[in-house]
Design a protein around this motif. Structure first.
Motif, PDB file in Angstrom:
ATOM      1  N   GLN A   3       1.220  -1.679  -0.020  1.00  0.00           N
ATOM      2  CA  GLN A   3       0.012  -0.106  -0.190  1.00  0.00           C
ATOM      3  C   GLN A   3       0.939   1.213   0.189  1.00  0.00           C
ATOM      4  N   LEU A   4       0.603   1.721  -0.877  1.00  0.00           N
ATOM      5  CA  LEU A   4       1.181   3.616  -1.047  1.00  0.00           C
ATOM      6  C   LEU A   4       0.216   4.858  -0.516  1.00  0.00           C
ATOM      7  N   TRP A  36       7.662   9.633  -8.734  1.00  0.00           N
ATOM      8  CA  TRP A  36       6.791   9.685  -9.147  1.00  0.00           C
ATOM      9  C   TRP A  36       6.628  10.270 -10.398  1.00  0.00           C
ATOM     10  N   TYR A  37       4.773   9.855 -10.237  1.00  0.00           N
ATOM     11  CA  TYR A  37       4.805  10.682 -11.611  1.00  0.00           C
ATOM     12  C   TYR A  37       3.396  11.170 -11.833  1.00  0.00           C
ATOM     13  N   VAL A  92      -2.571  15.726 -11.210  1.00  0.00           N
ATOM     14  CA  VAL A  92      -2.181  14.533 -10.260  1.00  0.00           C
ATOM     15  C   VAL A  92      -0.732  13.668  -9.656  1.00  0.00           C
ATOM     16  N   TYR A  93      -0.349  13.996  -8.682  1.00  0.00           N
ATOM     17  CA  TYR A  93       0.836  12.964  -8.571  1.00  0.00           C
ATOM     18  C   TYR A  93       0.888  12.024  -7.964  1.00  0.00           C
ATOM     19  N   TYR A  94       0.886  11.050  -8.709  1.00  0.00           N
ATOM     20  CA  TYR A  94       1.283   9.612  -7.692  1.00  0.00           C
ATOM     21  C   TYR A  94       2.437   9.203  -8.175  1.00  0.00           C
ATOM     22  N   TRP A 111       0.498   1.287  -7.106  1.00  0.00           N
ATOM     23  CA  TRP A 111       0.513   2.210  -7.853  1.00  0.00           C
ATOM     24  C   TRP A 111      -0.471   3.359  -6.067  1.00  0.00           C
ATOM     25  N   GLY A 112      -0.149   4.727  -5.680  1.00  0.00           N
ATOM     26  CA  GLY A 112      -0.948   4.968  -4.659  1.00  0.00           C
ATOM     27  C   GLY A 112      -2.040   5.709  -5.575  1.00  0.00           C
ATOM     28  N   GLN A 113      -2.609   6.547  -4.588  1.00  0.00           N
ATOM     29  CA  GLN A 113      -4.350   6.962  -5.369  1.00  0.00           C
ATOM     30  C   GLN A 113      -3.775   8.285  -5.537  1.00  0.00           C
TER      31      GLN A 113
END
Length: 121
Positions: A3-4, A36-37, A92-94, A111-113
Motif C-alpha cells: 500500500q502506498l 513520482w508520476y 495529480v501526482y502518483y 501505485w498510490g491513489q
C-alpha cells in the motif's frame, strides 16, 4: 500487496514550493525503485522523478533543477520537494514503487491513489 499513501498536495501560487511524501507499507521484501508520476487533465501519466535503492535519481527534463526526490529506505518513504512551481506543474501526482516478490520470483509494481497539486498563476 503493498500500500502506498501519498500526502502533501494542495494549492500553491506560482513560484511557491510543496513537498510530497509517499509511505509504503504491507508485504515489502525489497523495494528497488520508488518514484513520482503525474497526470494533468486530458493528458497521459508521465514520469516526474525516480530513485533507486542505491540512490540513483532520474528526472523529467521539465522538472530538473526545480524538483528533488529523496528516499528514506528505513521507513520505505519517498519525498518529492518541488520548488519554483509553475502552473504547468498542476496535475495529480502518483507514487509508484517496484518491489521484488520472492514468492513470485519477479518484480511487482504498485501505485498510490494520487494527490492533487494545483499551481495558480
Amino acid at each position: 500487496q503493498v500500500q502506498l499513501v501519498e500526502s502533501g498536495g494542495g494549492l500553491v501560487q506560482a513560484g511557491g514550493s510543496l513537498r510530497l511524501s509517499c509511505a509504503a507499507s504491507g508485504s515489502i521484501f525489497s523495494i528497488n525503485i520508488m518514484g513520482w508520476y503525474r497526470q494533468a487533465p486530458g493528458k497521459e501519466r508521465d514520469l516526474v522523478a525516480t530513485i533507486t535503492n542505491l540512490g540513483t535519481t532520474n528526472y523529467a527534463d521539465s522538472v530538473k533543477g526545480r524538483f528533488t526526490i529523496s528516499r528514506d529506505s528505513a521507513k520505505n518513504t519517498v519525498h518529492l520537494q518541488m520548488n519554483s512551481l509553475k502552473p504547468e506543474d498542476t496535475a495529480v501526482y502518483y507514487c509508484k514503487t517496484r518491489t521484488y516478490s520472492p514468492a513470485l520470483a519477479r518484480n511487482l509494481e504498485f501505485w498510490g491513489q494520487g494527490t492533487l497539486v494545483t499551481v495558480s498563476s
